[in-house]
Write an enzyme that holds these catalytic residues in place. Structure first.
Site, mmCIF file in Angstrom:
data_model
loop_
_atom_site.group_PDB
_atom_site.id
_atom_site.type_symbol
_atom_site.label_atom_id
_atom_site.label_comp_id
_atom_site.label_asym_id
_atom_site.label_seq_id
_atom_site.Cartn_x
_atom_site.Cartn_y
_atom_site.Cartn_z
ATOM 1 N N ARG A 61 3.478 1.800 -4.871
ATOM 2 C CA ARG A 61 3.706 2.912 -4.113
ATOM 3 C C ARG A 61 3.050 4.035 -5.007
ATOM 4 O O ARG A 61 2.823 4.049 -6.199
ATOM 5 C CB ARG A 61 5.092 3.342 -3.775
ATOM 6 C CG ARG A 61 5.694 2.257 -2.994
ATOM 7 C CD ARG A 61 7.394 2.637 -2.898
ATOM 8 N NE ARG A 61 7.953 1.490 -1.815
ATOM 9 C CZ ARG A 61 8.607 0.459 -2.640
ATOM 10 N NH1 ARG A 61 8.718 0.549 -3.780
ATOM 11 N NH2 ARG A 61 9.322 -0.361 -1.729
ATOM 12 N N HIS B 68 10.037 -4.837 -1.767
ATOM 13 C CA HIS B 68 11.017 -4.537 -0.661
ATOM 14 C C HIS B 68 12.158 -5.245 -0.810
ATOM 15 O O HIS B 68 12.240 -6.345 -1.313
ATOM 16 C CB HIS B 68 10.345 -5.286 0.497
ATOM 17 C CG HIS B 68 8.941 -4.316 1.054
ATOM 18 N ND1 HIS B 68 7.878 -5.261 1.828
ATOM 19 C CD2 HIS B 68 8.635 -3.217 0.908
ATOM 20 C CE1 HIS B 68 6.993 -4.316 2.059
ATOM 21 N NE2 HIS B 68 7.316 -3.107 1.501
ATOM 22 N N TYR C 194 3.457 -7.172 7.926
ATOM 23 C CA TYR C 194 2.180 -7.662 7.426
ATOM 24 C C TYR C 194 1.908 -8.948 7.970
ATOM 25 O O TYR C 194 0.753 -9.242 8.051
ATOM 26 C CB TYR C 194 2.055 -7.620 5.677
ATOM 27 C CG TYR C 194 2.102 -6.218 5.083
ATOM 28 C CD1 TYR C 194 1.170 -5.415 5.537
ATOM 29 C CD2 TYR C 194 3.514 -5.831 4.519
ATOM 30 C CE1 TYR C 194 1.453 -4.089 4.806
ATOM 31 C CE2 TYR C 194 3.593 -4.625 4.254
ATOM 32 C CZ TYR C 194 2.630 -3.675 4.344
ATOM 33 O OH TYR C 194 2.628 -2.364 3.783
ATOM 34 N N LYS D 48 11.866 2.264 -5.665
ATOM 35 C CA LYS D 48 12.802 2.791 -4.828
ATOM 36 C C LYS D 48 14.289 2.491 -5.516
ATOM 37 O O LYS D 48 14.428 1.205 -5.857
ATOM 38 C CB LYS D 48 13.004 2.528 -3.498
ATOM 39 C CG LYS D 48 11.765 3.185 -2.547
ATOM 40 C CD LYS D 48 11.752 2.743 -1.247
ATOM 41 C CE LYS D 48 10.557 3.597 -0.510
ATOM 42 N NZ LYS D 48 10.614 3.408 0.911
ATOM 43 N N ARG E 31 -2.076 0.235 -0.755
ATOM 44 C CA ARG E 31 -0.764 -0.593 -0.713
ATOM 45 C C ARG E 31 -0.830 -1.570 0.521
ATOM 46 O O ARG E 31 -0.717 -2.960 0.513
ATOM 47 C CB ARG E 31 0.417 0.301 -0.740
ATOM 48 C CG ARG E 31 1.685 -0.766 -0.821
ATOM 49 C CD ARG E 31 2.854 0.274 -1.184
ATOM 50 N NE ARG E 31 4.153 -0.148 -0.522
ATOM 51 C CZ ARG E 31 5.113 -1.077 -1.503
ATOM 52 N NH1 ARG E 31 4.570 -1.335 -2.797
ATOM 53 N NH2 ARG E 31 6.219 -1.348 -1.060
ATOM 54 N N HIS F 289 -1.451 5.376 0.325
ATOM 55 C CA HIS F 289 -0.627 4.032 0.805
ATOM 56 C C HIS F 289 -1.371 3.050 1.561
ATOM 57 O O HIS F 289 -1.129 1.887 1.615
ATOM 58 C CB HIS F 289 0.420 4.651 1.859
ATOM 59 C CG HIS F 289 1.816 4.039 1.661
ATOM 60 N ND1 HIS F 289 2.385 4.048 0.727
ATOM 61 C CD2 HIS F 289 2.590 3.289 2.686
ATOM 62 C CE1 HIS F 289 3.713 3.491 0.817
ATOM 63 N NE2 HIS F 289 3.664 2.896 2.066
#
Length: 296
Positions: free
Chosen positions: A147, A265, A274, A170, A242, A239
């Site tokens: 990210r 994730h 994806y 995150k 990514r 992004h």
């Protein structure tokens, strides 16, 4: 009071009492006029006759006419505000539009660059210190699926042995991800250059011209610059690197769990988007190549 007269009174209230802009007032008037057309077709003469079932029939009629989720959300929002005003004046006991939900907008699939476009982008000449930094930065971002926030927060001591990188994602969660030989080559060259800078003792891996940690905005602008110079004008942003990493990894390996871990994730469902991208590509190949799929 007729349907149209009640709307006119409401519009006057928004404009004269609430001070809504001309644009907002016009939007409410358009959406409520659409509702009046359908209500009159249903035989409704007064707003007090409208109940939850009536509102649901409105939504069904609009959907049948081709209105998309965004349009339905706008019309329902206008109805809710309008009915709230009627409730406030004591002309309705409850707002019938409050419990009716518009269909969810379909989740947009992230766009990615194909492999040829990635190679075209990353072949820019690293003939000055900032270009060398950028080459190392974007090679690393694509190589590890980082990210933007993760990239700019990297420190020199996050580089681990055996081409591994410690990444803080995150929720302040840390993960270890590998990076490729090409990224390692440019990273070594950047570190050698970085060690000659006066502020080389700073922890940040990627430094700005002012010898400070790079900001996300700076990275966005540098990528856009190189995208233009390399002939890629398709709204290039970090992004996308990514997204491209994730798509290309899945196309090559089909290992959803591994890609989930590399992307950081929390839920597999986030990574599964994806697989839809991959299926789209396969479907296009099928349509172009299969004898039974070709158009005559």
């Amino acid at each position: 009071m007729t349907l149209a007269a009640e709307v006119t009174r409401f519009i006057d209230y928004l404009r004269d009492v609430r001070g809504y802009s001309t644009h907002s007032v016009g939007s409410y008037q358009r959406q409520l006029t659409k509702a009046i057309v359908e209500l009159e077709a249903l035989g409704v003469e007064r707003w007090q006759e409208v109940d939850v079932t009536t509102v649901e029939r409105l939504v069904m009629a609009w959907r049948h006419a081709g209105a998309g989720p965004s349009t339905l959300h706008q019309r329902l929002a206008a109805l809710r505000t309008f009915f709230d005003a009627l409730v406030a004046r004591g002309e309705l006991s409850a707002n019938p539009a409050k419990v009716v939900k518009a269909p969810k907008s379909p989740k947009r699939l992230p766009k990615n660059l194909d492999i040829d476009a990635i190679l075209q982008l990353l072949e820019f000449p690293a003939d000055d210190p900032l270009a060398l930094r950028d080459r190392a930065m974007f090679e690393l971002m694509y190589s590890s699926g980082l990210r933007l926030a993760e990239l700019v927060s990297l420190n020199v001591n996050d580089i681990q042995p055996d081409r591994e990188l410690r990444v803080t994602g995150k929720g302040n969660k840390t993960r270890i991800v590998p990076y490729g030989k090409e990224a390692a080559k440019w990273l070594r060259q950047w570190l050698a250059e970085r060690n000659t800078w006066p502020s080389s003792d700073q922890p940040a891996l990627f430094l700005s011209k002012q010898q400070k940690r790079l900001t996300p905005r700076s990275v966005q602008l540098r990528l856009k610059k190189w995208g233009v110079e390399q002939g890629l004008f398709d709204n290039l942003h970090p992004h996308k690197l990514r997204h491209s990493f994730a798509t290309h990894m899945l196309e090559a390996s089909s290992d959803l769990r591994a890609v989930q871990e590399m992307l950081g994730h929390a839920n597999l469902s986030t990574t599964q988007i994806y697989t839809h991208l991959d299926f789209q590509r396969l479907a296009e190949v099928y349509d172009a190549a299969h004898p039974r799929a070709k158009r005559r």
